[in-house]
Write a protein that holds these residues in place. Structure first.
Motif, PDB file in Angstrom:
ATOM      1  N   ARG A 354       0.838  -1.210   0.000  1.00 19.57           N
ATOM      2  CA  ARG A 354       0.000   0.000   0.000  1.00 19.57           C
ATOM      3  C   ARG A 354       0.869   1.256   0.000  1.00 19.57           C
ATOM      4  N   CYS A 358       0.751   4.303  -2.706  1.00 19.85           N
ATOM      5  CA  CYS A 358       0.428   5.668  -2.277  1.00 19.85           C
ATOM      6  C   CYS A 358       1.631   6.596  -2.329  1.00 19.85           C
ATOM      7  N   LEU A 361       1.071  10.204  -3.595  1.00 16.45           N
ATOM      8  CA  LEU A 361      -0.072  10.972  -3.092  1.00 16.45           C
ATOM      9  C   LEU A 361       0.384  12.051  -2.122  1.00 16.45           C
ATOM     10  N   PRO A 362      -0.302  13.193  -2.080  1.00 15.77           N
ATOM     11  CA  PRO A 362      -0.006  14.190  -1.050  1.00 15.77           C
ATOM     12  C   PRO A 362      -0.391  13.665   0.335  1.00 15.77           C
ATOM     13  N   ASP A 363       0.157  14.284   1.364  1.00 16.84           N
ATOM     14  CA  ASP A 363      -0.054  13.781   2.723  1.00 16.84           C
ATOM     15  C   ASP A 363      -1.524  13.664   3.085  1.00 16.84           C
ATOM     16  N   ASN A 364      -2.335  14.628   2.682  1.00 13.38           N
ATOM     17  CA  ASN A 364      -3.736  14.614   3.094  1.00 13.38           C
ATOM     18  C   ASN A 364      -4.529  13.479   2.466  1.00 13.38           C
ATOM     19  N   LYS A 365      -4.049  12.948   1.326  1.00 15.24           N
ATOM     20  CA  LYS A 365      -4.720  11.815   0.687  1.00 15.24           C
ATOM     21  C   LYS A 365      -4.052  10.494   1.035  1.00 15.24           C
ATOM     22  N   ARG A 366      -2.761  10.543   1.346  1.00 15.66           N
ATOM     23  CA  ARG A 366      -2.028   9.312   1.640  1.00 15.66           C
ATOM     24  C   ARG A 366      -2.570   8.636   2.893  1.00 15.66           C
ATOM     25  N   SER A 368      -5.548   8.430   4.283  1.00 19.91           N
ATOM     26  CA  SER A 368      -6.767   7.628   4.111  1.00 19.91           C
ATOM     27  C   SER A 368      -6.506   6.417   3.232  1.00 19.91           C
ATOM     28  N   ALA A 369      -5.607   6.558   2.263  1.00 18.48           N
ATOM     29  CA  ALA A 369      -5.323   5.445   1.357  1.00 18.48           C
ATOM     30  C   ALA A 369      -4.520   4.349   2.045  1.00 18.48           C
TER      31      ALA A 369
END
Length: 467
Positions: A354, A358, A361-366, A368-369
């Motif tokens: 995972r 990820c 991805l930027p921190d704010n999306k990473r 949750s992913a």
């Protein structure tokens, strides 16, 4: 508690005819008295793509091949061997082994951050520096820099290894039914009493090891069928020139491609995931061990990307089989302990996958992913600069630190302990370390030349013996 009898296990059936099956059979035969414990391998076909996904092998104390009698030199000479010094994931290199050295009790990455070094972080990694010029040398003491020693990943052709393991196992008393399993005879508690083969024969068993891979057993209950949403394929190509000591991984929205260099070929494994299968699922079953059947290899864990730790996971699971070899009277307790440890390793490998997914991805999306558990560990790393591992982990803190630093997930602050070292002394130590790494690596030959020299030396030695 479900009981099958009050007798120790005496008849072990191993499903499959591939690398996982014969590695397990050979190891168990070496450790057990085959006159008292009957071991039977059942199978006559393999999925080549699944087999080739085991081409990257660990160089760790968990290595079973060396314990069985297949040395690193055997892998190199007899099984089309090669080496890697790291992973190249879409151009982001994650090197093997530690980066830098600890100073004054603080990990190197804290000093690197505090110093604002002009050198990139991985310039302090011997593996990374060697990989840039396709150089290679084994991790011998003469190549160590103080306590800093590079690490390697070994490569070999799994189909060739299987062919070598089969006669070793047979010599140690393992029986082989060269027919594929067709079905199972089991009760409501999932205790399997016998295996039905496609030639009509039946093999009685007390314990079953399912190393059949992604194949489906006709007539088996749902708990023993894969329901695999993954499409796995593999190709063999001519070796790349120059031979690069690196596993190369590419991905897009629907697939992963992993290229593993061997001496005379390059293996590429393609893994495509169905839309409904958005995360790697540990196991084709809810747990690796159900009833009196334990799953290994591709039967126990499916992944989106081929990583060298899948072979390590297989070897650890096989070692654990011997540790947990059950007396039927204690089957349930043993099964629970095995599942707890093995499932934790499955989850850890899935977490690393995972992280690869990820990485951009930027921190704010990473967050949750990644999922809640892994996101908390990454957040703790960002706050404190320390990766927290469990008691018995598949990947140590070096693996995670290297991947996080490669993907730009760096700590927000350094460890105050690093401040014990004066700035001038830190700069001096780091400059000396970088210079020493460059000097040592410059002496490494290109990987192709190293392998050629090994083949030539073995040929000369054999010629000398026959003269």
């Amino acid at each position: 508690m479900n009981r099958v009898s009050a007798q120790p296990v005496r008849r072990i059936a191993i499903l499959g005819d591939g690398f996982a099956a014969w590695l397990a059979a050979t190891w168990l035969a070496q450790q057990l008295n085959t006159k008292k414990t009957e071991i039977t391998v059942i199978g006559n076909s393999v999925d080549e793509a699944t087999e080739l996904s085991f081409a990257a092998l660990p160089s760790t104390p968990d290595d079973l091949l060396g314990a069985i009698g297949i040395s690193a030199l055997d892998l190199l000479i007899q099984h089309d061997g090669a080496y890697s010094l790291g992973l190249d994931i879409e151009g982001q290199v994650v090197p093997c082994g530690a980066v830098g050295r600890a100073f004054q009790g603080a990990a190197f990455h804290h000093h690197w951050r505090l110093a604002n070094s002009p050198q990139s972080y991985f310039q302090y990694s011997p593996s990374y520096v060697a990989l840039q010029d396709n150089r290679f040398a084994p991790p011998l003491p003469r190549n160590a820099i103080g306590g800093l020693q590079h690490e390697v990943i070994r490569h070999a052709d799994p189909l060739s290894l299987t062919a070598a393991l089969r006669p070793i196992a047979r010599q140690r008393g393992v029986q082989w039914v060269a027919h594929d399993a067709h079905g199972l005879n089991c009760d409501a508690s999932h205790i399997i009493s016998s295996i039905r083969c496609d030639d009509g024969t039946t093999v009685a068993c007390d314990w079953v090891i399912d190393a059949s891979g992604v194949s489906r057993l006709a007539g088996a209950d749902d708990w023993l069928t894969s329901g695999d949403a993954r499409s796995l394929s593999a190709t063999r190509d001519v070796p790349e020139q120059p031979l690069r000591p690196c596993i190369t991984i590419h991905s897009d929205a629907a697939s992963w491609q992993t290229r593993i260099p061997l001496w005379q070929q390059t293996i590429t494994v393609h893994s495509r995931i169905a839309d409904s299968d958005t995360t790697p699922t540990p196991g084709y079953r809810q747990t690796p061990w159900i009833g009196n059947c334990v799953s290994l290899g591709a039967s126990a864990y499916r992944s989106k990307v081929v990583l060298p730790w899948q072979s390590l996971l297989l070897m650890r699971s096989i070692r654990r089989l011997l540790e947990f070899l059950p007396d039927a009277r204690h089957m349930q307790a043993v099964r629970r302990a095995y599942n707890r440890q093995t499932s934790a390793e499955h989850a850890e490998l899935a977490g690393f996958e995972r992280l690869l997914e990820c990485r951009a991805l930027p921190d704010n999306k990473r967050a949750s992913a990644l999922g809640a558990t892994l996101a908390r560990r990454v957040a703790l790393w960002r706050r404190r600069g320390h990766w927290v591992n469990g008691d018995d982990t598949l990947l140590d803190h070096v693996h995670w630190t290297n991947a996080l630093m490669a993907f730009g997930v760096e700590p927000d602050q350094h460890d105050p302990i690093a401040e014990r070292l004066a700035a001038a002394e830190r700069d001096t130590k780091m400059a000396e370390l970088a210079t020493k790494i460059t000097q040592i690596v410059r002496e490494f030959p290109p990987l192709s030349r190293y392998i050629e020299a090994a083949h030539r030396a073995v040929a000369e030695q054999r010629a000398g013996r026959s003269a």
